[in-house]
Design a protein around this motif. Structure first.
Motif, PDB file in Angstrom:
ATOM      1  N   LYS A   1      16.821 -28.408 103.490  1.00 54.07           N
ATOM      2  CA  LYS A   1      17.242 -27.137 104.079  1.00 54.07           C
ATOM      3  C   LYS A   1      18.768 -26.994 104.173  1.00 54.07           C
ATOM      4  CE  LYS A   1      13.141 -26.344 106.930  1.00 54.07           C
ATOM      5  NZ  LYS A   1      12.673 -26.099 108.316  1.00 54.07           N
ATOM      6  N   MET A   2      19.496 -28.001 103.696  1.00 54.19           N
ATOM      7  CA  MET A   2      20.962 -27.937 103.729  1.00 54.19           C
ATOM      8  C   MET A   2      21.511 -27.862 102.312  1.00 54.19           C
ATOM      9  SD  MET A   2      21.950 -30.850 106.554  1.00 54.19           S
ATOM     10  CE  MET A   2      20.899 -31.157 107.985  1.00 54.19           C
ATOM     11  N   ARG A   3      22.608 -27.134 102.166  1.00 54.40           N
ATOM     12  CA  ARG A   3      23.257 -27.091 100.864  1.00 54.40           C
ATOM     13  C   ARG A   3      24.764 -26.919 101.019  1.00 54.40           C
ATOM     14  NH1 ARG A   3      22.126 -21.250  97.960  1.00 54.40           N
ATOM     15  NH2 ARG A   3      24.121 -21.691  96.995  1.00 54.40           N
ATOM     16  N   ALA A   4      25.480 -27.307  99.980  1.00 54.02           N
ATOM     17  CA  ALA A   4      26.939 -27.158  99.950  1.00 54.02           C
ATOM     18  C   ALA A   4      27.273 -25.843  99.264  1.00 54.02           C
ATOM     19  CB  ALA A   4      27.565 -28.324  99.194  1.00 54.02           C
ATOM     20  N   SER A   5      28.290 -25.152  99.772  1.00 55.02           N
ATOM     21  CA  SER A   5      28.698 -23.883  99.168  1.00 55.02           C
ATOM     22  C   SER A   5      30.197 -23.893  98.860  1.00 55.02           C
ATOM     23  CB  SER A   5      28.382 -22.720 100.116  1.00 55.02           C
ATOM     24  OG  SER A   5      28.960 -21.523  99.632  1.00 55.02           O
ATOM     25  N   ASN A   6      30.514 -23.464  97.645  1.00 58.94           N
ATOM     26  CA  ASN A   6      31.917 -23.349  97.251  1.00 58.94           C
ATOM     27  C   ASN A   6      32.324 -21.884  97.132  1.00 58.94           C
ATOM     28  OD1 ASN A   6      30.566 -22.535  94.974  1.00 58.94           O
ATOM     29  ND2 ASN A   6      31.630 -23.897  93.558  1.00 58.94           N
ATOM     30  N   VAL A   7      31.605 -21.009  97.841  1.00 59.92           N
ATOM     31  CA  VAL A   7      31.810 -19.566  97.708  1.00 59.92           C
ATOM     32  C   VAL A   7      33.269 -19.153  97.923  1.00 59.92           C
ATOM     33  CG1 VAL A   7      31.146 -19.119 100.128  1.00 59.92           C
ATOM     34  CG2 VAL A   7      31.008 -17.285  98.437  1.00 59.92           C
ATOM     35  N   GLU A   8      33.970 -19.831  98.823  1.00 58.62           N
ATOM     36  CA  GLU A   8      35.342 -19.406  99.120  1.00 58.62           C
ATOM     37  C   GLU A   8      36.350 -19.856  98.064  1.00 58.62           C
ATOM     38  OE1 GLU A   8      35.570 -18.505 103.826  1.00 58.62           O
ATOM     39  OE2 GLU A   8      36.351 -20.443 103.207  1.00 58.62           O
ATOM     40  N   PHE A   9      35.947 -20.755  97.174  1.00 56.59           N
ATOM     41  CA  PHE A   9      36.881 -21.246  96.147  1.00 56.59           C
ATOM     42  C   PHE A   9      37.359 -20.109  95.243  1.00 56.59           C
ATOM     43  CE2 PHE A   9      35.345 -25.980  95.920  1.00 56.59           C
ATOM     44  CZ  PHE A   9      35.515 -26.081  97.297  1.00 56.59           C
ATOM     45  N   SER A  10      36.476 -19.134  94.994  1.00 58.04           N
ATOM     46  CA  SER A  10      36.813 -18.057  94.061  1.00 58.04           C
ATOM     47  C   SER A  10      37.219 -16.757  94.751  1.00 58.04           C
ATOM     48  CB  SER A  10      35.620 -17.787  93.137  1.00 58.04           C
ATOM     49  OG  SER A  10      34.473 -17.470  93.909  1.00 58.04           O
ATOM     50  N   LEU A  11      37.238 -16.754  96.072  1.00 57.84           N
ATOM     51  CA  LEU A  11      37.633 -15.547  96.807  1.00 57.84           C
ATOM     52  C   LEU A  11      39.136 -15.553  97.055  1.00 57.84           C
ATOM     53  CD1 LEU A  11      34.715 -15.258  99.423  1.00 57.84           C
ATOM     54  CD2 LEU A  11      35.008 -14.000  97.286  1.00 57.84           C
ATOM     55  N   PRO A  12      39.728 -14.379  97.336  1.00 55.85           N
ATOM     56  CA  PRO A  12      41.177 -14.322  97.586  1.00 55.85           C
ATOM     57  C   PRO A  12      41.587 -15.240  98.737  1.00 55.85           C
ATOM     58  CG  PRO A  12      40.263 -12.114  97.350  1.00 55.85           C
ATOM     59  CD  PRO A  12      39.102 -13.055  97.404  1.00 55.85           C
ATOM     60  N   LYS A  13      42.778 -15.810  98.622  1.00 48.44           N
ATOM     61  CA  LYS A  13      43.325 -16.691  99.658  1.00 48.44           C
ATOM     62  C   LYS A  13      44.380 -15.926 100.454  1.00 48.44           C
ATOM     63  CE  LYS A  13      41.283 -20.246  97.479  1.00 48.44           C
ATOM     64  NZ  LYS A  13      40.692 -19.527  96.374  1.00 48.44           N
ATOM     65  N   PRO A  14      44.541 -16.210 101.740  1.00 44.87           N
ATOM     66  CA  PRO A  14      43.688 -17.102 102.521  1.00 44.87           C
ATOM     67  C   PRO A  14      42.306 -16.490 102.749  1.00 44.87           C
ATOM     68  CG  PRO A  14      45.258 -16.015 103.968  1.00 44.87           C
ATOM     69  CD  PRO A  14      45.619 -15.607 102.562  1.00 44.87           C
ATOM     70  N   SER A  15      41.344 -17.356 103.064  1.00 43.05           N
ATOM     71  CA  SER A  15      39.969 -16.904 103.272  1.00 43.05           C
ATOM     72  C   SER A  15      39.794 -16.380 104.693  1.00 43.05           C
ATOM     73  CB  SER A  15      39.005 -18.068 103.051  1.00 43.05           C
ATOM     74  OG  SER A  15      39.194 -18.615 101.779  1.00 43.05           O
TER      75      SER A  15
ATOM     76  N   THR B   1      34.252 -13.294 103.531  1.00 43.64           N
ATOM     77  CA  THR B   1      33.260 -14.188 102.929  1.00 43.64           C
ATOM     78  C   THR B   1      31.846 -13.705 103.251  1.00 43.64           C
ATOM     79  OG1 THR B   1      34.794 -16.042 103.168  1.00 43.64           O
ATOM     80  CG2 THR B   1      32.491 -16.593 102.760  1.00 43.64           C
ATOM     81  N   LEU B   2      31.622 -13.317 104.505  1.00 41.59           N
ATOM     82  CA  LEU B   2      30.302 -12.827 104.915  1.00 41.59           C
ATOM     83  C   LEU B   2      29.941 -11.542 104.169  1.00 41.59           C
ATOM     84  CD1 LEU B   2      30.596 -13.527 108.738  1.00 41.59           C
ATOM     85  CD2 LEU B   2      28.780 -14.389 107.271  1.00 41.59           C
ATOM     86  N   THR B   3      30.911 -10.644 104.018  1.00 36.17           N
ATOM     87  CA  THR B   3      30.669  -9.387 103.293  1.00 36.17           C
ATOM     88  C   THR B   3      30.289  -9.673 101.849  1.00 36.17           C
ATOM     89  OG1 THR B   3      32.263  -8.248 104.717  1.00 36.17           O
ATOM     90  CG2 THR B   3      31.693  -7.170 102.643  1.00 36.17           C
TER      91      THR B   3
END
Length: 198
Positions: free
Chosen positions: A69-83, A88-90
């Motif tokens: 039920k756990m997983r790693a997410s790199n979603v913020e790596f490709s989003l504009p910085k700073p996060s 991220t939620l949107t």
């Protein structure tokens, strides 16, 4: 809808305290999954003790591989910085319209929540699960605005307080001390065969 708890952090490194907390939340809530969202390095801040994004993601993936039920997410790596959490939620809500996302944070972060980008929108639209943290210094200053603390979307849970810090682990590694009991075995092996934090 699948209900997913998002646990943001640098996870530098991920340790057993993170897993104990994540497991507690999964076992004591209606969450279907919990995602560890690895925060990327702020390009405007040089932090020598922060491992590269992919190394920290690797460690989280190793740590959660035996937890379905756990997983790693790199979603913020490709989003504009700073996060920013709200951005991220949107993004996640648009990408996974059949998921319901909840935010997981420590009680110490609740006090500063009013300063977050679009804080009112965040609290209005997302459930926030708050776990207890040991406060250092003046505890009266750590009490958040009652408006936030008593909001219907904020749930304070009685999770166990694990006094292990990534900072402490990094310092111990630097001093050549044994950190094996503080880390998931796979993460210990990953670090033990490297020069990270030394």
């Amino acid at each position: 809808m699948k209900k997913v708890g998002l646990f943001f952090g640098s996870f530098n490194p991920i340790h057993i305290g993170h897993l104990i907390l994540a497991n507690y939340i999964l076992e004591n809530s209606d969450m279907d999954e919990l995602w560890f969202v690895v925060s990327p390095q702020n390009p405007f801040k040089e932090k020598k003790s922060l491992l590269k994004d992919h190394n920290r993601l690797d460690m989280v993936q190793l740590a959660v591989q035996n937890y379905p039920k756990m997983r790693a997410s790199n979603v913020e790596f490709s989003l504009p910085k700073p996060s920013y959490t709200i951005d991220t939620l949107t993004y996640l809500q648009e990408k996974f319209p059949d998921h319901f996302f909840a935010l997981i944070m420590g009680e110490d972060n609740l006090d500063g929540l009013k300063k977050w980008k679009n804080a009112e929108t965040l609290i209005k639209n997302y459930q926030i699960i708050v776990y207890p943290r040991v406060f250092e210094g003046d505890t009266s200053a750590s009490l958040s605005d009652q408006k936030f603390r008593n909001h219907e979307n904020i749930s304070l849970i009685k999770a166990p307080i694990i006094e292990i810090s990534a900072t402490e682990i990094r310092e111990m590694i630097k001093l050549g001390k044994n950190v094996r009991p503080m880390l998931p075995p796979e993460v210990f092996e990953y670090l033990d065969g490297s020069s990270f934090y030394k």
